[in-house]
Structure formats: structure tokens, C-alpha cells
Design a protein around this motif. Structure first.
Motif, PDB file in Angstrom:
ATOM      1  N   HIS A   1       1.138  -0.866   0.025  1.00 37.23           N
ATOM      2  CA  HIS A   1      -0.091  -0.110  -0.079  1.00 37.23           C
ATOM      3  C   HIS A   1       0.717   1.064   0.387  1.00 37.23           C
ATOM      4  O   HIS A   1       2.078   1.125   0.293  1.00 37.23           O
ATOM      5  CB  HIS A   1      -0.892  -0.284   1.032  1.00 37.23           C
TER       6      HIS A   1
ATOM      7  N   HIS B   1       0.597   5.629   1.557  1.00 33.73           N
ATOM      8  CA  HIS B   1       0.004   5.966   2.572  1.00 33.73           C
ATOM      9  C   HIS B   1      -0.587   7.700   1.718  1.00 33.73           C
ATOM     10  O   HIS B   1      -0.383   8.535   2.521  1.00 33.73           O
ATOM     11  CB  HIS B   1       1.174   6.668   3.198  1.00 33.73           C
TER      12      HIS B   1
ATOM     13  N   TYR C   1       7.551   3.900  10.842  1.00 35.36           N
ATOM     14  CA  TYR C   1       7.730   2.974  11.064  1.00 35.36           C
ATOM     15  C   TYR C   1       8.668   2.964  11.968  1.00 35.36           C
ATOM     16  O   TYR C   1       9.644   2.614  12.041  1.00 35.36           O
ATOM     17  CB  TYR C   1       7.788   1.687  10.247  1.00 35.36           C
TER      18      TYR C   1
ATOM     19  N   HIS D   1       5.182   0.305   0.017  1.00 32.07           N
ATOM     20  CA  HIS D   1       5.207  -1.220   0.848  1.00 32.07           C
ATOM     21  C   HIS D   1       4.424  -2.440   1.293  1.00 32.07           C
ATOM     22  O   HIS D   1       3.660  -1.744   2.239  1.00 32.07           O
ATOM     23  CB  HIS D   1       6.571  -0.320   2.368  1.00 32.07           C
TER      24      HIS D   1
HETATM   25 FE   FE2 Z   1       2.394   1.512   5.306  1.00 34.77          FE
END
Ligand code: FE2
Length: 181
Positions: A82, A84, A91, A137
Motif C-alpha cells: 500500500h 500512504h 515506523y 511497501h
Molecule cells: Fe504503511
């Protein structure tokens, strides 16, 4: 309440905030690296370890709109590729091990979008990974329960459900592509 690392993180990101730039990303990475080193005795982190929420919002900034989420993932959990939308995310791994792969979107021989895997990295506790607007990613939890923090520059739920800016990919015939429109 013993929430020093979380309060320091909020203050740090607010002080660093500005339009997307290398400096802002570097600062936000640094603040998250500090957050994942927080002592497990801090109340907010002890609660996350105890309750292991699948998803919990830890902070939302009323002025700048950035959001900090915590996710607990079991080993084997896979989140397909996906992007963003217009947002950028970082992360940070607090415990466990997560593999993250990145992809480029190309036009396949049949004219449909197709993802090509670029590389992957295994992130363990203390490590952070940034994805900028347009980056694609996936994630695989290799060792769980993993606790990861997901810092998002804006509310990705709004970006997804209201603005329809987020693309999720589906597997078809061994390739990642999009739903036919
Ligand atoms: Fe993500």
C-alpha cells in the motif's frame, strides 16, 4: 503518571514540525528512536505491553495533525503493499521483528499497474523506517508479539476513507496490481 518519554516525544516533534523536508524527517526519526528506547517501566509503555492492543492511538496533534499509533502484531501477520496517499509515515519497532519490503509501480505488459519489489529490510527493536509520499511497501511480522509505533504526518484513515488517496494492491496471477476500475 510516568510518561516522560512520550511527553518528550510530543514536545520534540512539535518543536521540529514544518513542511516535509529532509531535516523534518531526520528529526522525526531521531525522536522516534528515542521513544522506542523508553524504559518499559513508563506507564504508557507498560500498559501497551500488558494490553497488547491491535491498534491504539497514543497521540494526535491538534495544531499540526500528526498522529502516533501503536500496533501489536502476531508473528506471521502480513500487511499487503500500500501507499500512504499524500502522507508520510515512520515506523519504529519497540519489540519483535518486522520485515518491510518496498516496491515500484510500473505499467505491466497488459497495460495494468504492476508492482516490482525493490528490496526488503528486517527491522528489529530500536530501528525506524520512513516512507515518503508515493512510497509503496508491505510488512511481515517475523517475530512476535511485535510492538510497533506508526507515526503518520496526517490521519491516514481520513486520507483513505474520505479523500480516497490511498492505494492498496491485490495479488492476481502472482503479481501485485490494482482492482480493475
Ligand atoms: Fe504503511
Amino acid at each position: 503518571m510516568n510518561n516522560n518519554a512520550l511527553e518528550n516525544w510530543i514536545g520534540g516533534v512539535r518543536a521540529s514540525w514544518g513542511p516535509l523536508s529532509s531535516a523534518v524527517v531526520a528529526d522525526c526519526r531521531r525522536h522516534l528512536e528515542a521513544l522506542v528506547r523508553a524504559p518499559a517501566t513508563e506507564d504508557w509503555l507498560a500498559a501497551l505491553h500488558r494490553d497488547a492492543p491491535l491498534s491504539e492511538e497514543l497521540y494526535r496533534d491538534a495544531d499540526h495533525g500528526f498522529v502516533l499509533l501503536a500496533h501489536t502484531e502476531p508473528a506471521g501477520l502480513y500487511r499487503p503493499p500500500h501507499d500512504h496517499g499524500r502522507g508520510w509515515v515512520i515506523y519504529a519497532i519497540q519489540q519483535g521483528e518486522i520485515e518491510m519490503a518496498t516496491y515500484a509501480r510500473i505499467e505491466g505488459a497488459d497495460g495494468r499497474p504492476q508492482l516490482v519489489k525493490r528490496d526488503s529490510a528486517v527491522l528489529s527493536a530500536g530501528m525506524v523506517q520512513a516512507y515518503l509520499p508515493g512510497d509503496i511497501h508491505d510488512t511481515t511480522c517475523l517475530r512476535g508479539p511485535a510492538l510497533l509505533f506508526r507515526f503518520t504526518e496526517r490521519d491516514l484513515r481520513i486520507e483513505d476513507r474520505e479523500a480516497h488517496q490511498i492505494t492498496r494492491y491485490i495479488a492476481q496471477g502472482g503479481i501485485w496490481t490494482v482492482e480493475p476500475s
